[in-house]
Scaffold this active site. Structure first.
Site, PDB file in Angstrom:
ATOM      1  N   LYS A  22       0.826  -1.217   0.000  1.00 39.49           N
ATOM      2  CA  LYS A  22       0.000   0.000   0.000  1.00 39.49           C
ATOM      3  C   LYS A  22       0.851   1.254   0.000  1.00 39.49           C
ATOM      4  O   LYS A  22       0.656   2.153  -0.820  1.00 39.49           O
ATOM      5  CB  LYS A  22      -0.903  -0.001   1.234  1.00 39.49           C
ATOM      6  N   ASN A  23       1.817   1.317   0.914  1.00 38.34           N
ATOM      7  CA  ASN A  23       2.531   2.585   1.069  1.00 38.34           C
ATOM      8  C   ASN A  23       3.542   2.854  -0.049  1.00 38.34           C
ATOM      9  O   ASN A  23       4.019   3.973  -0.192  1.00 38.34           O
ATOM     10  CB  ASN A  23       3.170   2.681   2.466  1.00 38.34           C
ATOM     11  N   CYS A 117      -5.128   8.441   8.692  1.00 34.83           N
ATOM     12  CA  CYS A 117      -5.400   7.913  10.030  1.00 34.83           C
ATOM     13  C   CYS A 117      -5.181   8.959  11.116  1.00 34.83           C
ATOM     14  O   CYS A 117      -4.249   9.756  11.048  1.00 34.83           O
ATOM     15  CB  CYS A 117      -4.483   6.721  10.307  1.00 34.83           C
ATOM     16  N   ARG A 122       0.097  15.345  12.266  1.00 35.79           N
ATOM     17  CA  ARG A 122       0.891  14.831  11.137  1.00 35.79           C
ATOM     18  C   ARG A 122       1.366  16.008  10.300  1.00 35.79           C
ATOM     19  O   ARG A 122       0.820  16.306   9.242  1.00 35.79           O
ATOM     20  CB  ARG A 122       0.064  13.812  10.338  1.00 35.79           C
ATOM     21  N   PRO A 123       2.413  16.700  10.789  1.00 38.20           N
ATOM     22  CA  PRO A 123       2.890  17.889  10.093  1.00 38.20           C
ATOM     23  C   PRO A 123       3.527  17.545   8.753  1.00 38.20           C
ATOM     24  O   PRO A 123       3.922  16.403   8.530  1.00 38.20           O
ATOM     25  CB  PRO A 123       3.944  18.463  11.049  1.00 38.20           C
ATOM     26  N   ILE A 124       3.618  18.550   7.863  1.00 40.76           N
ATOM     27  CA  ILE A 124       4.328  18.324   6.592  1.00 40.76           C
ATOM     28  C   ILE A 124       5.454  19.356   6.435  1.00 40.76           C
ATOM     29  O   ILE A 124       5.864  19.670   5.328  1.00 40.76           O
ATOM     30  CB  ILE A 124       3.373  18.342   5.370  1.00 40.76           C
ATOM     31  N   ASP A 125       5.925  19.846   7.576  1.00 40.15           N
ATOM     32  CA  ASP A 125       6.965  20.887   7.528  1.00 40.15           C
ATOM     33  C   ASP A 125       8.237  20.401   6.813  1.00 40.15           C
ATOM     34  O   ASP A 125       8.908  21.184   6.126  1.00 40.15           O
ATOM     35  CB  ASP A 125       7.311  21.372   8.943  1.00 40.15           C
ATOM     36  N   ILE A 327       7.101   6.918  17.098  1.00 40.74           N
ATOM     37  CA  ILE A 327       6.862   7.644  15.842  1.00 40.74           C
ATOM     38  C   ILE A 327       5.646   8.570  15.961  1.00 40.74           C
ATOM     39  O   ILE A 327       5.724   9.755  15.637  1.00 40.74           O
ATOM     40  CB  ILE A 327       6.631   6.666  14.663  1.00 40.74           C
ATOM     41  N   ARG A 397      -9.635   0.959   3.546  1.00 41.42           N
ATOM     42  CA  ARG A 397      -8.684   1.878   2.907  1.00 41.42           C
ATOM     43  C   ARG A 397      -7.364   1.183   2.610  1.00 41.42           C
ATOM     44  O   ARG A 397      -6.670   1.542   1.665  1.00 41.42           O
ATOM     45  CB  ARG A 397      -8.401   3.067   3.849  1.00 41.42           C
TER      46      ARG A 397
HETATM   47  C1  EPZ Z   1       4.062   6.890   6.452  1.00 36.97           C
HETATM   48  O1  EPZ Z   1       3.389   8.034   6.948  1.00 36.97           O
HETATM   49  C2  EPZ Z   1       3.012   5.814   6.341  1.00 36.97           C
HETATM   50  N1  EPZ Z   1       1.959   6.273   5.461  1.00 36.97           N
HETATM   51  C3  EPZ Z   1       2.451   5.480   7.718  1.00 36.97           C
HETATM   52  O2  EPZ Z   1       1.621   4.358   7.576  1.00 36.97           O
HETATM   53  C4  EPZ Z   1       3.596   5.100   8.677  1.00 36.97           C
HETATM   54  O3  EPZ Z   1       3.089   4.959   9.980  1.00 36.97           O
HETATM   55  C5  EPZ Z   1       4.676   6.187   8.678  1.00 36.97           C
HETATM   56  O4  EPZ Z   1       5.110   6.468   7.317  1.00 36.97           O
HETATM   57  C6  EPZ Z   1       5.908   5.784   9.477  1.00 36.97           C
HETATM   58  O5  EPZ Z   1       6.449   4.598   8.966  1.00 36.97           O
HETATM   59  C7  EPZ Z   1       2.130   6.256   4.151  1.00 36.97           C
HETATM   60  O6  EPZ Z   1       3.153   5.852   3.629  1.00 36.97           O
HETATM   61  C8  EPZ Z   1       0.996   6.740   3.323  1.00 36.97           C
HETATM   62  P1  EPZ Z   1       6.418  10.037   8.395  1.00 36.97           P
HETATM   63  P2  EPZ Z   1       4.096   9.450   6.862  1.00 36.97           P
HETATM   64  O7  EPZ Z   1       6.502  11.275   7.583  1.00 36.97           O
HETATM   65  O8  EPZ Z   1       4.960   9.486   5.674  1.00 36.97           O
HETATM   66  C9  EPZ Z   1       7.037  13.387  11.767  1.00 36.97           C
HETATM   67  C10 EPZ Z   1      -0.292   3.078   7.723  1.00 36.97           C
HETATM   68  O9  EPZ Z   1      -0.816   2.551   8.728  1.00 36.97           O
HETATM   69  N2  EPZ Z   1       7.011  14.345  10.659  1.00 36.97           N
HETATM   70  O10 EPZ Z   1       7.459   8.993   8.237  1.00 36.97           O
HETATM   71  O11 EPZ Z   1       3.042  10.478   7.003  1.00 36.97           O
HETATM   72  C11 EPZ Z   1       5.678  12.754  12.003  1.00 36.97           C
HETATM   73  O12 EPZ Z   1       4.870  13.577  12.820  1.00 36.97           O
HETATM   74  C12 EPZ Z   1       0.210   4.492   7.777  1.00 36.97           C
HETATM   75  O13 EPZ Z   1      -0.164   2.495   6.630  1.00 36.97           O
HETATM   76  C13 EPZ Z   1       7.300  15.674  10.906  1.00 36.97           C
HETATM   77  O14 EPZ Z   1       7.534  16.075  12.042  1.00 36.97           O
HETATM   78  O15 EPZ Z   1       4.980   9.387   8.175  1.00 36.97           O
HETATM   79  C14 EPZ Z   1       6.053  11.438  12.635  1.00 36.97           C
HETATM   80  O16 EPZ Z   1       6.273  11.639  14.009  1.00 36.97           O
HETATM   81  C15 EPZ Z   1      -0.197   5.203   9.026  1.00 36.97           C
HETATM   82  N3  EPZ Z   1       7.285  16.539   9.851  1.00 36.97           N
HETATM   83  C16 EPZ Z   1       7.394  11.083  11.985  1.00 36.97           C
HETATM   84  O17 EPZ Z   1       7.874  12.306  11.424  1.00 36.97           O
HETATM   85  C17 EPZ Z   1       7.034  16.139   8.579  1.00 36.97           C
HETATM   86  O18 EPZ Z   1       7.054  16.979   7.669  1.00 36.97           O
HETATM   87  C18 EPZ Z   1       7.312  10.050  10.876  1.00 36.97           C
HETATM   88  O19 EPZ Z   1       6.322  10.449   9.920  1.00 36.97           O
HETATM   89  C19 EPZ Z   1       6.758  14.786   8.342  1.00 36.97           C
HETATM   90  C20 EPZ Z   1       6.750  13.911   9.402  1.00 36.97           C
END
Ligand code: EPZ
Length: 418
Positions: A22-23, A117, A122-125, A327, A397
């Site tokens: 999926k991811n 979810c 879930r920031p995108i900074d 995480i 989903r």
């Molecule tokens: C991906 O989410 C996956 N989703 C998530 O899977 C998974 O839990 C996560 O990676 C961690 O492995 C998809 O691939 C669609 P991250 P993502 O950016 O990319 C922080 C599932 O169940 N962060 O790796 O959104 C964030 O808050 C889903 O399939 C920032 O601070 O996760 C978190 O603490 C749920 N700023 C950490 O980083 C940012 O700009 C990791 O998030 C981005 C993230």
């Protein structure tokens, strides 16, 4: 409104085939925009997130064709809109990949702030920081992220947190930037590598994916390709945990065992038997599982996406266990549901302390998010009596035919309309 009705107490037995990741799929589909040509993507999972991405592409006037759910032919030559706005992008997390893909190809993008979810802020900074380093101007107004650049230029980017999404999104935009981009402190998840391989199949020059430094040499043009998505690490892990929880004997096929090492190791530590083959794994229950401590970490550590299903195993294991979620700050919503089934769990901040009990008891529980949904289904499989799992929208989903696959292993699950 539908729910799953599960009769507990069956030991899962047999073979199961894992679908595409999926991811990886949810990033590869938007990434196809980077080629102004035709891409054929195979081994896609049959899940609602993929259907939503197809609708988003169609709204942009891409031609998308699917004879079978697993194979999508995407022709992006006709795209005449640089926006992914509204209900579909808002309903899922991965819609943010349209930002990187459209920015890379067209130099501009507007995407509704993504949903997904409810597992914490879930920031995108870090995505934005990356786009800005490449020379884009980014703004967020009225729930829409806009990014624009006359010309993207390669740059060194050091991520402040290890982020799967930011690593992939920056990689997408950088493939067509002028010059070299390096992403340091990059995520190393298998799906990051898969997206890099897809980009390279389209003619990009991405090196180092799977390590913490990725180097992208921008190219002017990317062509179409045929690509096969890797097997889903998390789906496979979910069935491994279900097999061990039910004291069953299941062979999980069409996987990459290396991706599952942290789960295999933990299950062995807890007393299950795990046999690894070339592209399959067999999990054999050996009686009551022992307690264990889990800490979620970026790959290759124990994945946060299997923390919730693992909590079910620990709640009926012998002794006291801990789960530390490092995480996401809010990925314990499933604990209240498990407590309704009798589990003895205390959550303090990022840690859950689990006192193993003899058995869980069936009742009505809710899938609070995707992996919490899988956890509830596993709890239903091991719980005494009947468990009703509601809020299936999350499960649908991201899990391909969850109940059908489990039923093929002997589970007794029915989907009913409430
Ligand atoms: C991906 O989410 C996956 N989703 C998530 O899977 C998974 O839990 C996560 O990676 C961690 O492995 C998809 O691939 C669609 P991250 P993502 O950016 O990319 C922080 C599932 O169940 N962060 O790796 O959104 C964030 O808050 C889903 O399939 C920032 O601070 O996760 C978190 O603490 C749920 N700023 C950490 O980083 C940012 O700009 C990791 O998030 C981005 C993230």
């Amino acid at each position: 409104m539908e729910k799953l009705v599960i009769q507990g107490g069956v030991k899962l037995k047999g073979k199961i085939r894992i679908g595409g990741a999926k991811n990886a799929a949810v990033a590869i589909i938007p990434a196809a925009i980077l080629s102004d040509d035709v891409c054929t993507i195979d081994n896609l999972p049959d899940i609602n997130d993929v259907k939503q991405l197809k609708r988003i592409l169609e709204n942009m006037n891409a031609m998308v064709h699917q004879d079978h759910y697993s194979k999508m032919v995407i022709d992006t030559r006709g795209i005449d809109s640089y926006e992914a706005l509204g209900e579909y992008p808002r309903s899922m997390r991965a819609s943010y990949y349209f930002l990187g893909a459209m920015l890379g190809r067209f130099g501009r993008a507007a995407v509704s702030l993504p949903g997904g979810c409810n597992i914490g802020v879930r920031p995108i900074d870090q995505h934005i920081k990356g786009f800005e380093a490449l020379g884009a101007k980014v703004s967020i107004q009225h729930g829409v992220v806009r990014a624009e650049a006359d010309e993207l230029k390669g740059a060194p980017i050091f991520l402040d947190v290890v982020s799967v999404g930011a690593t992939i999104n920056i990689m997408l935009a950088a493939t067509r930037a002028k010059g070299v981009t390096t992403i340091e402190n990059a995520a190393k998840e298998p799906h990051v590598v898969d997206v890099a391989n897809f980009l390279n199949a389209m003619g990009a020059d991405v090196k180092g994916a799977g390590t913490d430094v990725i180097r992208i040499n921008g190219v002017e043009h990317m062509h179409g390709c045929e690509y096969m998505v890797i097997p889903d690490q998390i789906e496979a892990g979910t069935y491994m945990l279900a097999a061990a929880a039910t004291n069953g004997d299941v062979i999980i096929e069409n996987i990459i065992p290396k991706h599952l090492e942290s789960i295999s190791a933990k299950l062995v530590e807890m007393g299950a038997e795990v046999k690894e083959y070339d592209d399959s794994i067999q999990v054999i229950g050996k009686g009551r599982l022992k307690n264990a401590n889990i800490k979620t970490q970026p790959y290759p550590g124990f994945p946060t996406d299997l923390q919730q299903p693992m909590t079910v195993l620990l709640s009926i294991a012998d002794g006291t266990s801990t789960v530390t979620e490092s995480i996401w700050e809010n990925r314990f919503l499933h604990v209240d549901e498990l407590k309704r089934m009798g589990a003895n769990i205390k959550v303090e901040g990022r840690m859950a302390v689990i006192q193993g009990i003899d058995k869980l008891y069936g009742t009505e529980v809710k899938a609070t998010d995707l992996r919490a949904g899988a956890a509830m289904v596993i709890a239903g499989l091991v719980g005494e009596g009947e468990t009703h799992v509601t809020n299936l929208i999350h499960i649908d989903r991201g899990y391909e035919g969850l109940e059908e696959k489990l039923c093929s292993l002997g589970a007794r699950i029915k989907r009913v309309t409430r």
